[in-house]
Design an enzyme around this catalytic site. Structure first.
Site, PDB file in Angstrom:
ATOM      1  N   LYS A  50      11.423  39.281  -3.822  1.00  0.00           N
ATOM      2  CA  LYS A  50      12.191  37.597  -3.702  1.00  0.00           C
ATOM      3  C   LYS A  50      11.689  37.007  -4.732  1.00  0.00           C
ATOM      4  CE  LYS A  50      13.084  33.851  -0.547  1.00  0.00           C
ATOM      5  NZ  LYS A  50      12.911  32.703  -1.356  1.00  0.00           N
ATOM      6  N   ASN A  74      23.736  30.809   2.174  1.00  0.00           N
ATOM      7  CA  ASN A  74      22.424  30.368   2.250  1.00  0.00           C
ATOM      8  C   ASN A  74      22.004  29.604   1.373  1.00  0.00           C
ATOM      9  OD1 ASN A  74      20.050  31.383   0.227  1.00  0.00           O
ATOM     10  ND2 ASN A  74      21.527  32.928   0.076  1.00  0.00           N
ATOM     11  N   VAL A  76      18.577  28.815   0.802  1.00  0.00           N
ATOM     12  CA  VAL A  76      16.840  28.691   1.135  1.00  0.00           C
ATOM     13  C   VAL A  76      16.434  28.159  -0.117  1.00  0.00           C
ATOM     14  CG1 VAL A  76      15.006  30.432   0.864  1.00  0.00           C
ATOM     15  CG2 VAL A  76      17.111  31.096   2.281  1.00  0.00           C
ATOM     16  N   CYS A 140      20.060  29.937 -11.829  1.00  0.00           N
ATOM     17  CA  CYS A 140      19.211  28.909 -11.129  1.00  0.00           C
ATOM     18  C   CYS A 140      19.754  27.503 -12.214  1.00  0.00           C
ATOM     19  CB  CYS A 140      17.681  28.860 -11.309  1.00  0.00           C
ATOM     20  SG  CYS A 140      17.300  30.552 -10.883  1.00  0.00           S
ATOM     21  N   GLY A 253      27.842  43.168  -1.367  1.00  0.00           N
ATOM     22  CA  GLY A 253      28.670  43.518  -0.458  1.00  0.00           C
ATOM     23  C   GLY A 253      28.326  44.968   0.034  1.00  0.00           C
ATOM     24  N   GLY A 274      21.520  44.055   0.000  1.00  0.00           N
ATOM     25  CA  GLY A 274      21.095  42.846   0.301  1.00  0.00           C
ATOM     26  C   GLY A 274      21.367  42.386   1.539  1.00  0.00           C
TER      27      GLY A 274
END
Length: 312
Positions: A50, A74, A76, A140, A253, A274
């Protein structure tokens, strides 16, 4: 009766040689040995941990994960202990499994990428020996560019990869399927990337129509899972067609061996599993086994023969 030999599964991503092309994707197997009860880390090509910042980061408010058709969304928020704690608390145990580790780093500024890289470079040599590459997550928000993602711009992608040079390891740029992806991938290589990882999650949102607000605590989030598979395959195909000399790691995928074959035929030298791991923590191992069986059934003696096969 002689037993039929299996295919040669070894592949290379730039200078990194892997025993097989199937990896666990960042964000889906934790920071260390969380899935050791279900998954033989050493049997995979590599394990991508991660993403880590140079500091501890709390992530986004809950709820953080929500199912969508053929996948999940998500928010997170890249929660993590920071590079220093990961090096001290998680990497030794992961290295002890025999895994080949790909560290993943992220930042909100160029200085963050530089700091995370320098911390990796300063790690204990024995533990660091398990780290074969660094995946630079540039999908990011960039505080130096009004909050736009680094990967939305060729210039900021190039700058982020260059800032991460201090790690002293091969750098893989993890990119989103946004903007002119071919130009952005080329810019990542100009910044020092030895390979590109395609693709990160796609921006999305789910709204709770009864509550009249977004379902996730962070508002929008990243969509992943089988639904993004065709987008990822197209991204890999286009980048390979334009710059076939740039090694590509395909992700998005992949839940079966055939999905892995498809991604490699598009141009990927290796793949990452993933979101499928959330449904079945053994998914990466299953994909690897199915990939080998597919090669046997189709008389493919070497898995690297699949790379770019769809381009004719």
């Amino acid at each position: 009766m002689s037993r039929r030999r299996g295919p040669e599964l070894a592949t290379t991503v730039g200078s990194v040689r892997l025993p097989n092309p199937v990896m666990a994707a960042s964000g889906t197997v934790g920071h260390g040995t969380e899935l050791a009860r279900h998954l033989d880390h050493a049997a995979l090509g590599a394990v991508v941990v991660k993403s880590l910042a140079p500091y501890e980061w709390p992530g986004n408010p809950p709820p953080r994960v929500h199912p969508v058709a053929a996948g999940m969304i998500n928010s997170v928020g890249l929660q993590g202990p920071g590079v220093s704690r990961w090096l001290a608390e998680e990497l030794p145990g992961l290295a002890a499994t025999g895994a080949r580790v790909v560290a993943s780093i992220w930042g909100r500024t160029l200085d963050d990428y530089a700091a995370a890289s320098e911390l990796l470079a300063a790690a204990d040599p024995e533990a660091r020996a398990a780290v074969v590459a660094v995946e630079v997550n540039v999908s990011c928000p960039n505080l130096e560019d009004r909050g736009r993602m680094f990967s939305h711009s060729a210039d900021t992608t190039r700058d982020a990869l260059a800032a991460a040079a201090g790690c002293g390891l091969p750098r893989w740029a993890k990119l989103s399927a946004t903007g002119d992806l071919v130009d952005i991938a080329a810019a990542a290589v100009e910044g020092g990337a030895a390979a590109v990882t395609l693709i990160n999650t796609l921006l999305g949102m789910v709204i709770d129509c009864e509550a009249r607000r977004p379902v996730l605590g962070g508002g929008g989030g990243g969509v992943s899972g089988r639904a993004v598979g065709p987008v990822a395959v197209r991204a890999v195909y286009d980048v390979y067609a334009a710059v076939p000399e740039v090694p590509i790691v395909g992700v998005g995928g992949i839940a079966t061996g055939v999905h892995a074959v498809e991604m490699m035929m598009a141009g990927a030298r290796a793949v990452q599993v993933g979101t499928a791991t959330f449904a079945d923590p053994r998914a990466p191992a299953k994909v690897l086994k199915e990939l080998a069986r597919w090669c046997v059934a189709h008389d493919v003696p070497r898995v690297d023969e699949l790379i770019g096969a769809a381009h004719g």
